[in-house]
Write a protein that holds these residues in place. Structure first.
Motif, PDB file in Angstrom:
ATOM      1  N   LEU A   1       0.799  -1.222   0.000  1.00 38.23           N
ATOM      2  CA  LEU A   1       0.000   0.000   0.000  1.00 38.23           C
ATOM      3  C   LEU A   1       0.838   1.281   0.000  1.00 38.23           C
ATOM      4  O   LEU A   1       0.300   2.367  -0.190  1.00 38.23           O
ATOM      5  N   ILE A   2       2.121   1.170   0.226  1.00 38.94           N
ATOM      6  CA  ILE A   2       2.978   2.357   0.324  1.00 38.94           C
ATOM      7  C   ILE A   2       3.481   2.750  -1.065  1.00 38.94           C
ATOM      8  O   ILE A   2       3.983   1.908  -1.820  1.00 38.94           O
ATOM      9  N   PRO A   3       3.376   4.024  -1.456  1.00 42.29           N
ATOM     10  CA  PRO A   3       3.902   4.444  -2.758  1.00 42.29           C
ATOM     11  C   PRO A   3       5.429   4.343  -2.785  1.00 42.29           C
ATOM     12  O   PRO A   3       6.115   4.966  -1.969  1.00 42.29           O
ATOM     13  N   SER A   4       5.943   3.559  -3.709  1.00 42.46           N
ATOM     14  CA  SER A   4       7.391   3.342  -3.748  1.00 42.46           C
ATOM     15  C   SER A   4       8.153   4.614  -4.078  1.00 42.46           C
ATOM     16  O   SER A   4       9.308   4.774  -3.672  1.00 42.46           O
ATOM     17  N   VAL A   5       7.520   5.551  -4.789  1.00 48.37           N
ATOM     18  CA  VAL A   5       8.197   6.794  -5.134  1.00 48.37           C
ATOM     19  C   VAL A   5       8.499   7.620  -3.882  1.00 48.37           C
ATOM     20  O   VAL A   5       9.394   8.480  -3.892  1.00 48.37           O
ATOM     21  N   ALA A   6       7.801   7.360  -2.789  1.00 55.12           N
ATOM     22  CA  ALA A   6       8.007   8.114  -1.550  1.00 55.12           C
ATOM     23  C   ALA A   6       9.047   7.483  -0.639  1.00 55.12           C
ATOM     24  O   ALA A   6       9.408   8.079   0.382  1.00 55.12           O
ATOM     25  N   ILE A   7       9.545   6.283  -0.979  1.00 48.14           N
ATOM     26  CA  ILE A   7      10.470   5.576  -0.098  1.00 48.14           C
ATOM     27  C   ILE A   7      11.910   5.999  -0.384  1.00 48.14           C
ATOM     28  O   ILE A   7      12.372   5.959  -1.535  1.00 48.14           O
ATOM     29  N   ASP A   8      12.601   6.399   0.652  1.00 49.92           N
ATOM     30  CA  ASP A   8      14.010   6.777   0.542  1.00 49.92           C
ATOM     31  C   ASP A   8      14.911   5.553   0.680  1.00 49.92           C
ATOM     32  O   ASP A   8      15.830   5.355  -0.109  1.00 49.92           O
ATOM     33  N   ARG A   9      14.633   4.722   1.670  1.00 51.08           N
ATOM     34  CA  ARG A   9      15.427   3.523   1.894  1.00 51.08           C
ATOM     35  C   ARG A   9      14.629   2.571   2.789  1.00 51.08           C
ATOM     36  O   ARG A   9      13.636   2.953   3.401  1.00 51.08           O
ATOM     37  N   ILE A  10      15.076   1.336   2.828  1.00 50.82           N
ATOM     38  CA  ILE A  10      14.450   0.326   3.677  1.00 50.82           C
ATOM     39  C   ILE A  10      15.519  -0.206   4.622  1.00 50.82           C
ATOM     40  O   ILE A  10      16.522  -0.775   4.186  1.00 50.82           O
TER      41      ILE A  10
ATOM     42  N   LEU B   1       2.848   4.752 -12.442  1.00 53.64           N
ATOM     43  CA  LEU B   1       3.060   6.182 -12.633  1.00 53.64           C
ATOM     44  C   LEU B   1       3.179   6.812 -11.251  1.00 53.64           C
ATOM     45  O   LEU B   1       2.288   6.646 -10.406  1.00 53.64           O
ATOM     46  N   GLY B   2       4.286   7.498 -10.999  1.00 55.76           N
ATOM     47  CA  GLY B   2       4.510   8.129  -9.701  1.00 55.76           C
ATOM     48  C   GLY B   2       4.954   9.570  -9.845  1.00 55.76           C
ATOM     49  O   GLY B   2       5.641   9.926 -10.817  1.00 55.76           O
ATOM     50  N   GLN B   3       4.566  10.392  -8.890  1.00 55.91           N
ATOM     51  CA  GLN B   3       4.961  11.797  -8.877  1.00 55.91           C
ATOM     52  C   GLN B   3       5.254  12.215  -7.442  1.00 55.91           C
ATOM     53  O   GLN B   3       4.484  11.916  -6.529  1.00 55.91           O
ATOM     54  N   ILE B   4       6.398  12.872  -7.255  1.00 52.97           N
ATOM     55  CA  ILE B   4       6.752  13.400  -5.943  1.00 52.97           C
ATOM     56  C   ILE B   4       7.163  14.858  -6.108  1.00 52.97           C
ATOM     57  O   ILE B   4       7.812  15.230  -7.104  1.00 52.97           O
ATOM     58  N   ALA B   5       6.761  15.678  -5.151  1.00 49.41           N
ATOM     59  CA  ALA B   5       7.115  17.101  -5.159  1.00 49.41           C
ATOM     60  C   ALA B   5       7.462  17.518  -3.735  1.00 49.41           C
ATOM     61  O   ALA B   5       6.797  17.106  -2.778  1.00 49.41           O
ATOM     62  N   GLY B   6       8.527  18.282  -3.600  1.00 50.48           N
ATOM     63  CA  GLY B   6       8.943  18.715  -2.277  1.00 50.48           C
ATOM     64  C   GLY B   6       9.520  20.113  -2.305  1.00 50.48           C
ATOM     65  O   GLY B   6      10.074  20.557  -3.318  1.00 50.48           O
ATOM     66  N   LYS B   7       9.384  20.804  -1.187  1.00 46.22           N
ATOM     67  CA  LYS B   7       9.898  22.166  -1.069  1.00 46.22           C
ATOM     68  C   LYS B   7      10.493  22.334   0.317  1.00 46.22           C
ATOM     69  O   LYS B   7       9.878  21.983   1.329  1.00 46.22           O
TER      70      LYS B   7
END
Length: 830
Positions: A79-88, A137-143
């Motif tokens: 259930l976790i979006p892989s595009v949001a994962i930094d490391r495991i 399809l994944g999208q990440i945005a950060g500020k």
């Protein structure tokens, strides 16, 4: 994460310490071991060392999520979006002294890209030679700003179904592989069982309306391979999102929060109830009597042409919220955190039969409305079929609340260094609710899990102390540094009372680049809610088990499956000894080896996992076998509402009663070692590296009862193999990268058949290449990658695996049926 990997499940399955048994989409409905049968909505879990997902603690940035499965027994990492994962982060050591219950085999912590800045798009497509595919399809945005930041990520994943007909070894007929024929006795056309027990095959090419006894085929059982009609994997769609924010508010204080939401739907062609033996009264409009007794007959019949394939579809909705405040003060960090998790799972099973309405249709004397089971194919009025069609649906909701106060910092200084302390208080509340609606009997019912506790509260206090004992600055005669760690956790369960779990560790670094470590501690696992349900959901089932002492090779027994009353918690003691080296004489070389020993007391194990071996290994299971049971006792089980008899075994034919309950086993001892060695060096314009990691298990010594013989089950069906290893080689620079992996799964013993059979080793190769290319239009960067998993399309090793009411030609706990997967991915920075 690697650029070609689909999702986190793909990464974690490559870990040598990871075992494929337990809840995942390939084992759902194909296995009952390690909680796989509770995976009603095709989730994915982590199972370190084969101890079950309930012994592996899964965290999302250090927080427990709401649990999945019909009984709330595992964290669904799909259930976790892989595009949001930094490391495991993976800790393969007992850690209940720090993290609490479930951390027996270790801890897996998903770390998110909370400090990501910019915009990034990920596109991925994959296919298994056209038989199976997925798109992502994944999208990440950060500020980030001067005193805080925010990030949001969204992802959509769609995977297609994998049909069993595309994989010949997903079958009941194993004769093409040199094995037996396990095809179902329920064919279409069916088989008539006369009043005297004799059988007659119904001929093909006729519709049953004018069938006569003379046309029947004496002694012929019409059979069908039911596995080949259904799916290995379902089709799934997942929409998931994650967001986080943090903000400094001055005076060493900061606020933080994050949350995720996921919605996963699935659809599978999956047999749950299947065909059956039906009784056809003399009144049936199409009744045929093979022997002229004018008595009701039984028919082994497959209803698939009438009702279509059984369907299994459903939805999972989950969300989690975390928030808190952190303070940095005088060298200490203090944080107060609260969290809430919620997961709802619903499923619907279609094209199933209402037994009561079927019985009425079979007794019908009107040819226009009676159910016809004497023809080839479907020969019943569609209106009658629609009236007989039933359904089943269920829903479960898991929730958890938690609040914690944590502090860590330096207590004081010793000559050898600073003494540091991490300590905290936690409260957690877990809840589980279950409901169902069944239209399979005379009236629509709403079966409940009677006895389900449904709620549990846990309060805990914990601490971890790091004490430097010796260093060169303190004494000249001691080589290097020696550090002592002491940890402990006291937890009070509302349903089990109080448990105390200490842990002690030593870390000696005799020279720079060399560390020798040891730890010893205890762990604790409370039973899941369904393990506390008691006897209300038990199953009493007559089956035939292999028996070398029987003239026929089989003995009819009555299996008692489910849960006894008053199951208790598991308790373990874990020892680890390890060494880590980065020798200065060989720059780029790293090596580590860890010996581990896990000693279980009162290990919770479903004894039915090895039910087919009971009569073969009486030295192990005799205490669970009651030979020649009294007729009155057998009759009482046959009369119990929890009794089922799909194989129509008479009570007078039962020669033993066998206990297949989940039990607190007397003892299980597991030992082995993990290893990893790697070397990296500059090569040309980039850096090359090679390495190998693996796990070698020595023993899994299991004693069912204090008087039973010790049974070493390592390297047997249902558990980890003796050796899993993964070799790696790569080269990369700022523009291009290439890597290759070799995955090895050791051969093992299939003890579920007599005589035992050997399942050969399985070796696969994965390749991946990536390149940075000029970005199109307004994009700032673009990276393309091509990966191939199981490059040579190696089929899983043949395994002769009889199941409860079916069979398989491969072991889904050790090998994947997907085959070669080619994937293309683009990562675009904006």
């Amino acid at each position: 994460m690697h650029d070609g990997d689909q999702v986190q499940e793909a990464v974690l399955t490559t870990l040598p310490q990871s075992f494929g048994g337990g809840p995942n989409e390939a084992t759902a409905q194909q296995s009952i071991r390690s909680g796989a049968s509770n995976n009603s909505t095709f989730g994915s879990s982590i199972n370190l060392r084969g101890l079950g997902p309930t012994s592996t603690l899964t965290l999302y940035d250090g927080v427990r999520p709401a649990l999945a499965g019909a009984n709330g027994s595992f964290a669904d990492i799909s259930l976790i979006p892989s595009v949001a994962i930094d490391r495991i982060e993976v800790l393969t050591d007992g850690a209940s002294a720090i993290y609490g219950t479930d951390a027996v085999a270790g801890v897996v912590n998903m770390r998110f890209r909370n400090r990501f800045e910019g915009f990034e798009t990920r596109l991925r497509g994959a296919t298994a030679d056209g038989d199976f595919g997925d798109h992502q399809l994944g999208q990440i945005a950060g500020k980030r700003w001067s005193n805080g930041g925010a990030m949001v990520a969204l992802e959509y994943t769609r995977s297609g179904r994998l049909a069993a007909s595309d994989r010949p070894y997903v079958a009941e007929d194993l004769r093409p592989f040199g094995g037996p024929d396990y095809r179902s006795d329920y064919g279409n056309p069916g088989t008539i069982i006369a009043d005297d027990g004799s059988i007659y095959g119904i001929p093909t090419g006729q519709n049953g309306t004018k069938l006569t006894a003379a046309q029947l085929i004496p002694g012929q059982q019409n059979r069908r391979d039911l596995q080949q009609a259904y799916d290995v994997l379902p089709s799934q769609k997942t929409l998931s999102g994650y967001a986080s924010i943090d903000q400094d508010i001055g005076h060493g204080l900061s606020l933080f929060g994050n949350g995720f939401y996921a919605r996963r739907s699935y659809d599978a062609r999956q047999r749950q109830y299947g065909p059956s033996t039906v009784t056809v009264p003399v009144s049936n409009a199409f009744y045929v009597d093979p022997i002229g007794t004018h008595q009701p007959v039984s028919v082994d019949y497959d209803f698939l042409p009438d009702f279509g394939l059984e369907t299994h579809s459903g939805m999972v909705n989950a969300f989690g919220l975390v928030g808190g405040v952190k303070a940095d003060w005088a060298g200490w960090t203090i944080d107060l955190t609260g969290s809430y998790g919620h997961q709802r799972e619903t499923l619907v099973r279609g094209n199933v039969i209402n037994d009561t309405r079927l019985a009425a249709a079979l007794a019908d004397s009107n040819p226009a409305t009676a159910f016809n089971v004497f023809g080839d194919g479907s020969n019943t009025n569609p209106t009658t079929i629609a009236a007989v069609r039933g359904s089943f649906s269920q829903a479960s909701i898991a929730k958890n609340w938690s609040a914690g106060l944590h502090a860590d910092g330096t207590l004081f200084d010793l000559p050898a260094g600073s003494v540091k302390l991490a300590t905290g208080l936690d409260h957690r509340d877990e809840r589980l609710a279950f409901s169902a609606t069944s239209d399979r009997r005379a009236t629509i019912t709403h079966p409940m899990l009677a006895g389900l506790p449904g709620q549990r509260g846990i309060n805990s206090i914990y601490g971890e102390l790091s004490v430097p004992l010796l260093s060169p600055a303190m004494v000249s005669w001691f080589p290097g540094t020696l550090t002592l760690s002491l940890a402990g956790r006291i937890e009070h369960y509302s349903d089990f009372g109080t448990t105390r779990n200490p842990k002690i560790g030593l870390d000696w670094q005799p020279t720079p680049g060399l560390s020798v470590r040891a730890s010893y501690g205890s762990s604790f696992r409370a039973p899941t809610f369904d393990e506390l349900i008691g006897t209300s959901q038990n199953l009493y089932l007559p089956i035939a088990l292999p028996d070398p002492k029987s003239p026929t090779g089989q003995t009819n027994v009555l299996e008692l499956a489910g849960y006894p009353a008053n199951l208790g918690p598991e308790r373990t003691r874990t020892l680890t000894l390890g060494i880590d080296a980065r020798p200065a004489l060989v720059p780029g070389l790293t090596a580590s080896a860890t010996y581990f020993r896990i000693d279980y007391r009162d290990r919770l194990v479903s004894t039915s996992d090895d039910i087919f071996n009971y009569l073969v290994r009486r030295d192990v299971y005799q205490s669970l076998i009651q030979d020649n049971p009294p007729a009155a006792l057998v009759a009482s089980y046959y009369a119990d509402p929890l009794f089922q008899n799909p194989f129509n075994i008479a009570a007078s034919d039962i020669q033993a009663i066998v206990t297949g309950y989940t039990l607190n086993l007397a003892r299980v001892v597991i030992d082995g070692f993990d290893f990893d060695i790697g070397y990296a060096h500059d090569l040309g314009s980039g850096k090359a590296s090679i390495g190998v990691s693996g796990t070698r298990l020595f023993h899994i010594n299991q004693r069912i009862t204090p008087t039973a013989a010790v049974n070493d089950i390592v390297g047997m069906v249902g558990g980890p193999v003796k050796l899993r290893a993964r070799g790696r080689a790569s080269w990369s620079n700022d523009v291009f990268d290439a890597s290759a992996f070799v995955n090895y799964t050791d051969g093992y013993t299939n003890q579920t058949v007599t005589p035992n059979e050997h399942i050969r080793p399985w070796t696969t190769v994965d390749l991946q290449v990536g390149v940075s290319v000029p970005a199109p239009g307004p994009a700032k960067s673009m990276r393309l990658s091509l990966s191939a998993t199981n490059v040579f399309d190696r089929d899983p090793p043949y395994a002769n695996l009889p199941l409860f009411d079916s069979a398989l030609g491969y072991d889904p706990e050790q090998a994947s049926a997907i085959g070669r997967v080619i994937a293309v991915q683009a990562i675009i920075g904006w």
